[in-house]
Scaffold this motif. Sequence first.
Motif, PDB file in Angstrom:
ATOM      1  N   TRP A 278      10.280 -14.157   6.170  1.00  0.00           N
ATOM      2  CA  TRP A 278      10.649 -13.629   4.851  1.00  0.00           C
ATOM      3  C   TRP A 278       9.685 -14.146   3.792  1.00  0.00           C
ATOM      4  O   TRP A 278       9.159 -13.384   2.976  1.00  0.00           O
ATOM      5  CB  TRP A 278      12.086 -14.021   4.527  1.00  0.00           C
ATOM      6  N   VAL A 279       9.412 -15.436   3.840  1.00  0.00           N
ATOM      7  CA  VAL A 279       8.488 -16.036   2.876  1.00  0.00           C
ATOM      8  C   VAL A 279       7.092 -15.428   3.033  1.00  0.00           C
ATOM      9  O   VAL A 279       6.433 -15.084   2.047  1.00  0.00           O
ATOM     10  CB  VAL A 279       8.466 -17.579   3.068  1.00  0.00           C
ATOM     11  N   GLU A 280       6.686 -15.259   4.271  1.00  0.00           N
ATOM     12  CA  GLU A 280       5.354 -14.676   4.510  1.00  0.00           C
ATOM     13  C   GLU A 280       5.283 -13.224   4.045  1.00  0.00           C
ATOM     14  O   GLU A 280       4.251 -12.759   3.591  1.00  0.00           O
ATOM     15  CB  GLU A 280       4.976 -14.784   5.992  1.00  0.00           C
ATOM     16  N   TYR A 281       6.409 -12.537   4.184  1.00  0.00           N
ATOM     17  CA  TYR A 281       6.449 -11.146   3.696  1.00  0.00           C
ATOM     18  C   TYR A 281       6.183 -11.108   2.187  1.00  0.00           C
ATOM     19  O   TYR A 281       5.352 -10.352   1.702  1.00  0.00           O
ATOM     20  CB  TYR A 281       7.813 -10.501   4.012  1.00  0.00           C
ATOM     21  N   ILE A 282       6.863 -11.987   1.461  1.00  0.00           N
ATOM     22  CA  ILE A 282       6.692 -12.005  -0.004  1.00  0.00           C
ATOM     23  C   ILE A 282       5.254 -12.418  -0.337  1.00  0.00           C
ATOM     24  O   ILE A 282       4.617 -11.845  -1.220  1.00  0.00           O
ATOM     25  CB  ILE A 282       7.692 -12.976  -0.670  1.00  0.00           C
ATOM     26  N   ARG A 283       4.787 -13.398   0.414  1.00  0.00           N
ATOM     27  CA  ARG A 283       3.438 -13.914   0.160  1.00  0.00           C
ATOM     28  C   ARG A 283       2.396 -12.812   0.286  1.00  0.00           C
ATOM     29  O   ARG A 283       1.417 -12.753  -0.466  1.00  0.00           O
ATOM     30  CB  ARG A 283       3.179 -15.011   1.191  1.00  0.00           C
ATOM     31  N   ARG A 284       2.622 -11.912   1.238  1.00  0.00           N
ATOM     32  CA  ARG A 284       1.654 -10.834   1.493  1.00  0.00           C
ATOM     33  C   ARG A 284       1.775  -9.659   0.527  1.00  0.00           C
ATOM     34  O   ARG A 284       0.810  -8.934   0.315  1.00  0.00           O
ATOM     35  CB  ARG A 284       1.893 -10.263   2.900  1.00  0.00           C
ATOM     36  N   THR A 285       2.985  -9.430  -0.010  1.00  0.00           N
ATOM     37  CA  THR A 285       3.133  -8.225  -0.839  1.00  0.00           C
ATOM     38  C   THR A 285       2.384  -8.420  -2.159  1.00  0.00           C
ATOM     39  O   THR A 285       2.363  -9.511  -2.711  1.00  0.00           O
ATOM     40  CB  THR A 285       4.585  -7.885  -1.219  1.00  0.00           C
ATOM     41  N   GLY A 286       1.829  -7.360  -2.638  1.00  0.00           N
ATOM     42  CA  GLY A 286       1.127  -7.406  -3.919  1.00  0.00           C
ATOM     43  C   GLY A 286      -0.189  -8.166  -3.815  1.00  0.00           C
ATOM     44  O   GLY A 286      -0.575  -8.647  -2.747  1.00  0.00           O
TER      45      GLY A 286
ATOM     46  N   TYR B 196       0.915 -15.882  -5.100  1.00  0.00           N
ATOM     47  CA  TYR B 196       1.836 -16.886  -5.637  1.00  0.00           C
ATOM     48  C   TYR B 196       2.951 -16.325  -6.523  1.00  0.00           C
ATOM     49  O   TYR B 196       3.797 -17.082  -6.988  1.00  0.00           O
ATOM     50  CB  TYR B 196       1.047 -17.958  -6.399  1.00  0.00           C
ATOM     51  N   LEU B 197       2.895 -15.033  -6.779  1.00  0.00           N
ATOM     52  CA  LEU B 197       3.977 -14.428  -7.584  1.00  0.00           C
ATOM     53  C   LEU B 197       4.453 -13.170  -6.864  1.00  0.00           C
ATOM     54  O   LEU B 197       3.715 -12.569  -6.081  1.00  0.00           O
ATOM     55  CB  LEU B 197       3.472 -14.061  -8.978  1.00  0.00           C
ATOM     56  N   TRP B 198       5.674 -12.774  -7.162  1.00  0.00           N
ATOM     57  CA  TRP B 198       6.172 -11.508  -6.602  1.00  0.00           C
ATOM     58  C   TRP B 198       6.298 -10.515  -7.757  1.00  0.00           C
ATOM     59  O   TRP B 198       7.289 -10.530  -8.484  1.00  0.00           O
ATOM     60  CB  TRP B 198       7.515 -11.746  -5.908  1.00  0.00           C
ATOM     61  N   LEU B 199       5.260  -9.701  -7.899  1.00  0.00           N
ATOM     62  CA  LEU B 199       5.198  -8.801  -9.052  1.00  0.00           C
ATOM     63  C   LEU B 199       5.314  -7.341  -8.627  1.00  0.00           C
ATOM     64  O   LEU B 199       5.006  -6.447  -9.400  1.00  0.00           O
ATOM     65  CB  LEU B 199       3.885  -9.013  -9.819  1.00  0.00           C
ATOM     66  N   THR B 200       5.695  -7.129  -7.405  1.00  0.00           N
ATOM     67  CA  THR B 200       5.816  -5.738  -6.935  1.00  0.00           C
ATOM     68  C   THR B 200       7.239  -5.498  -6.445  1.00  0.00           C
ATOM     69  O   THR B 200       8.065  -6.404  -6.458  1.00  0.00           O
ATOM     70  CB  THR B 200       4.855  -5.486  -5.758  1.00  0.00           C
TER      71      THR B 200
END
Length: 761
Positions: free
Chosen positions: A440-448, A452-456
């Motif tokens: 899950w963490v890696e998924y967020i890390r890869r998106t956008g 270091y931020l989740w902007l998408t």
Amino acid sequence: MEIFKSANWITCALANEGSAIAFYRNLSFSGKVKMADLYVSAVGVYDLFINGKKIDENYMKPGFTSYKNRLQYQHFSVAEHLNGNAEIRIEAGAGWAVGHHMHQINGVSPKNLFSKEIAVIATLTGEYEDGRTFVFQTDGDWNARSTEVLFSDIYEGETVDFTKPVVEYGKAQITQIQTNLVAQIGEGVVENERLTPIAVITTPKGETVLDFGQNLTGVVEMVVKGKEGDKISFSCAEVLDKDGNFYNDNYRSAKNQMTYVVDGNLRTLKPKFSFQGFRYIRLDEKPEDFFEKLQSVCAIVLHTKMKRTGYFVCGNEKINQLYHNIIWGQKSNYLDIPTDCPQRDERLGWTGDAQVFCRTASYNFDVRNFFKKWLGDVRLEQTEDGEVLGVVPQLIDRKLFSTRISAGWGDCITIIPYELYRVYGDKSFLSENFDAMQKWVEYIRRTGDNEYLWLTGYHYGDWLAMDEGMEDSYVGATSNDLVASAFYAYSVELLVKAGKALGKDMREYEQLRQNIKKEFCAYFMPEGELLEEYPYTEKIPKGKKSGCDAVRKGLTQTAVTLILQFALYKDETQKTALAKKLDELIEANGGKMTTGFLGTPYLLHALTETGYVKRAYDVFFREDNPSWLYSVNHGATTMWEHWNGIKEDGSFWSTDMNSFNHYAYGAVGDWMYETVAGIKIKEGGEGFEKIYLAPHPDKRLGFVDCSIDSVKGKIESKWRYIDDGIKFEFNVPYGVDAEIRLPDGQSERVTGGNYTYFVKN
Ligand code: BGC
């Protein structure tokens, strides 16, 4: 699965759609049966009968799991029922696996992708006293016939006709079901208590309504001796409208209607394959002399079998009612899976709701098995990419109904295992889920573009928050970029803690957490302060209620609360400034909160942990909208989904998103245990091994008696205002290292025993 190696799934193509089917087989036993094990499962929900006798009292078997990945079976010891000839009968209705799932889209119910047909499977193995053995299983020799249940569905209810002749369908057909059969995990759904009506009401519209006095989840049971052909039909509701009339428009497309046609025999009328969320029922059709024919009526409360562990009572009746509502919110929504609500066309495993309430839930009840099962399904439904869905289990095409991959929802996979580890000290919650947490963490890390931020993405955000101008929308004003990035940081933090507890090298993720924090501060607080507004980045259709066209704010109560709770401030100075800001924001809002699903669970913690205890209590005690006591003042017996589900003028805030049995805001329960009573697990003291006993008394409560029956034994914290001071009493089990901290600064490290203190006012 070995047990079912030579058993076949059987179905019946001749049965009417929606009707329950009785699959049966007559067997002969040529001797005294010493032992016999029967294993059964169904696509649908089933009851088991031998020679007409119902074999167990559990409801809604085989339970709700990620069916495409796994389906539970149950085990029954049945030797005592197998003498001479025996008819084994499995009655099954549509249930979750075949019936409706998820609300309608443009008036059409989404297709249940798992199965169109009800099916059952069974294996019977046993031994006679003389040592001979036997094996029987479902196969083409089983028969099928109709039952009195002409229609059943979880959302719709049940239609039963005792006058209809049984139709024999002949041989059952063998079918294929793609799943894995697994033994039942946990205790199953059981009857917990029975409530009889507190009133029979004739509404202004002339409707006959029975009031059970408590919003609940379960089934109504009526014992009726009618005459052949008498029809009894009733619908369910949680509330009456402002004129006192029956109201269930908030159930949306879920009909929740039970219809019975009786014969001349004494009959027990009760749904077999459905359940409802309700406080009231309206008799839609009944024979003239119904109340003379009615021998008894009650509401049977159903939920997963869980041991009650937490208790809280105080000197303020409204707060006691709030606590009661929190407990009943959990009872009502822990029916095999953690649901958002038990009544409308959802009753789904919304991951965000489960996450926010999990800590409170684990103090209230022993929820280990309950979550072990559901987290297994969360893992099975996590995509290869690491996405964690908004709803688990998922039975429909998730692209059709966009259960979003949302911050605060997907984070259930990091938050829940860690919370369970905290409360129960059981590392298997971490080891079983670690890979999924990491994915899950890696998924967020890869998106956008920004690691270091989740902007998408497309988030639910601070769902149902009450920020100014957003009171009529489903979403809050807080920037979703900020919320998503904050939860990203929190998930990484929990991953690090979990990994360390498991003895893993977590340096990479520690570094990641630091980078996120640095970037978070730089992006969201460039000059050291939160901005009023942030760019709106989500690319989603505009809509009145979705609030998608609204400005995304930075300076909200939820934003500050999350930053404080997830330690996303630069340094102590900034922390102090933010805490003051939070206090000011509340003050500027007339002393009221504005928070929604994601901010509310942390708000009072953020205030108390930064020294604003009085402010936290002031918010806690508020009675106007939005507040916890608003619903209490409006007659709530469970937690409401929306702060003002019923508005001051008695009208409803919305038809669509207005459940009166949604536990999310009941998450304040953990603040009551941890701060009001002061029973708090220390970092590193998981499983209540090391705790604080640090109550924060407030005169408005008068006294508090609280206990948690922890895995280490019963921990009690009591305080009471007497004469010119406060008396504190604690009970600490042996093996629990407790640090008592009193408001006058006294502190003591104790274990095993009762401790009493007096602090002068
Ligand atoms: C549910 C919520 C859920 C939400 C997603 C609603 O329809 O009832 O409790 O979390 O959708 O925001």
